[in-house]
Structure formats: structure tokens, C-alpha cells
Design a protein around this motif. Structure first.
Motif, PDB file in Angstrom:
ATOM      1  N   ALA A 173       6.722  10.443 -16.954  1.00 36.04           N
ATOM      2  CA  ALA A 173       7.155   9.126 -16.501  1.00 36.04           C
ATOM      3  C   ALA A 173       8.640   8.895 -16.783  1.00 36.04           C
ATOM      4  O   ALA A 173       9.279   8.115 -16.106  1.00 36.04           O
ATOM      5  N   TRP A 174       9.164   9.574 -17.758  1.00 38.30           N
ATOM      6  CA  TRP A 174      10.557   9.393 -18.167  1.00 38.30           C
ATOM      7  C   TRP A 174      11.499  10.392 -17.505  1.00 38.30           C
ATOM      8  O   TRP A 174      12.715  10.333 -17.723  1.00 38.30           O
ATOM      9  N   GLU A 175      10.960  11.285 -16.729  1.00 44.07           N
ATOM     10  CA  GLU A 175      11.785  12.317 -16.072  1.00 44.07           C
ATOM     11  C   GLU A 175      12.236  11.834 -14.707  1.00 44.07           C
ATOM     12  O   GLU A 175      11.517  11.130 -14.007  1.00 44.07           O
ATOM     13  N   ASN A 176      13.411  12.244 -14.320  1.00 43.22           N
ATOM     14  CA  ASN A 176      13.944  11.945 -12.993  1.00 43.22           C
ATOM     15  C   ASN A 176      13.955  13.232 -12.182  1.00 43.22           C
ATOM     16  O   ASN A 176      14.832  14.051 -12.364  1.00 43.22           O
ATOM     17  N   PRO A 177      12.969  13.385 -11.305  1.00 39.80           N
ATOM     18  CA  PRO A 177      12.931  14.635 -10.516  1.00 39.80           C
ATOM     19  C   PRO A 177      14.075  14.704  -9.508  1.00 39.80           C
ATOM     20  O   PRO A 177      14.644  13.755  -9.117  1.00 39.80           O
TER      21      PRO A 177
END
Length: 153
Positions: A149-153
Motif C-alpha cells: 500500500a505504501w509503494e508507488n509502482p
């Protein structure tokens, strides 16, 4: 999904009224703007939308200002966003239920409907009182606790 500046500021303003000014006394827009670092003129328009949407009440005059129109536990984040931005999920400015697709694009409609259902589940399931008490529902905290949820793909 994109949360507009209007929606972000609106939620912050309503939260400010719930947390800092829970004594039910009207609060001036200038006070809310300063506390939340929101441009005052922009906030005035947002507060007007919130008033028309039944989220806040206003009183004119020297002792006037804004206060919540109902208890913070009865105001959801979805209520606030709808008051300032309209429908929460739209595709090209239309509600998903008003769309039609043909051919290979037909499977898009249930995808957009599912997306809307999930967004609504979160935003309609969190009240201003939940945020004010730093007590988000368990399903929301569980989603936020997922590393992805905290990752920016």
C-alpha cells in the motif's frame, strides 16, 4: 482514483471543526484556514459547498462562523467528498452505472463498478469521528498496514 485538493481541504476543515472546536461554537473560516494551512479564499468556497451539502452550518455576524451540521460520528468521509466534488468514482465524468461498452471493452464495466464499490466501502465506512479519535476501522488499518500500500509502482 484521485483525491482533489478541494476534497483533501474539505476533509481537513471538517476534521478541524470536529477536533479543535467540539464545543459547538461557530468557528471562523480564517481560524480553520490558519490551523490547516489552507488558502482562505479557497476554503470559503469549500465551506459553501459543505454548507449546501448539509455537512456544516454557518452563522453570520460577529459571533458567526462554521460548525458541524450533525455529530461527527454521522458524517462520513464520503459525505464530505461528495459535497465538494460530486460522485466519488466517475469515468470520463460519468457514473459507472451510466456507461455502456461494446465488444472487447465489455468487461470494463464490472471492473469500474467493483472499483467504485471498494472505494465506497472505505470512504462510507470511515466517519469524521473515527479520524478525530485516531481510531480508523480495522479493515482500513489492515489495508494501510500492507507494505504494498505504501509503494508507488
Amino acid at each position: 482514483m484521485r483525491i482533489s485538493a478541494r476534497a483533501d481541504y474539505a476533509v481537513r476543515a471538517v476534521l478541524e471543526l470536529a477536533v479543535r472546536h467540539s464545543d459547538d461554537a461557530p468557528v471562523k473560516a480564517e481560524t480553520i484556514a490558519a490551523a490547516q494551512d489552507i488558502p482562505h479564499k479557497f476554503l470559503e468556497g469549500i465551506l459553501g459547498d459543505l454548507r449546501r451539502g448539509g455537512v456544516v452550518e454557518s452563522r453570520r455576524g460577529g459571533g458567526g462562523g462554521y460548525r458541524l451540521a450533525r455529530d461527527a460520528a454521522a458524517i462520513t468521509v464520503a459525505d464530505v467528498i461528495r459535497a465538494v466534488d460530486g460522485p466519488i468514482v466517475s469515468v470520463r465524468g460519468e457514473r459507472p452505472t451510466g456507461l455502456t461498452y461494446t465488444g472487447s471493452a465489455q468487461p470494463l464495466l464490472p471492473l469500474w463498478i467493483a472499483l467504485r464499490a471498494n472505494v465506497r466501502r472505505i470512504l462510507e465506512g470511515v466517519t469524521i469521528a473515527d479520524i478525530a479519535a485516531d481510531a480508523l476501522p480495522a479493515h482500513v488499518t489492515a489495508l494501510a498496514a500492507e507494505p504494498a500500500a505504501w509503494e508507488n509502482p
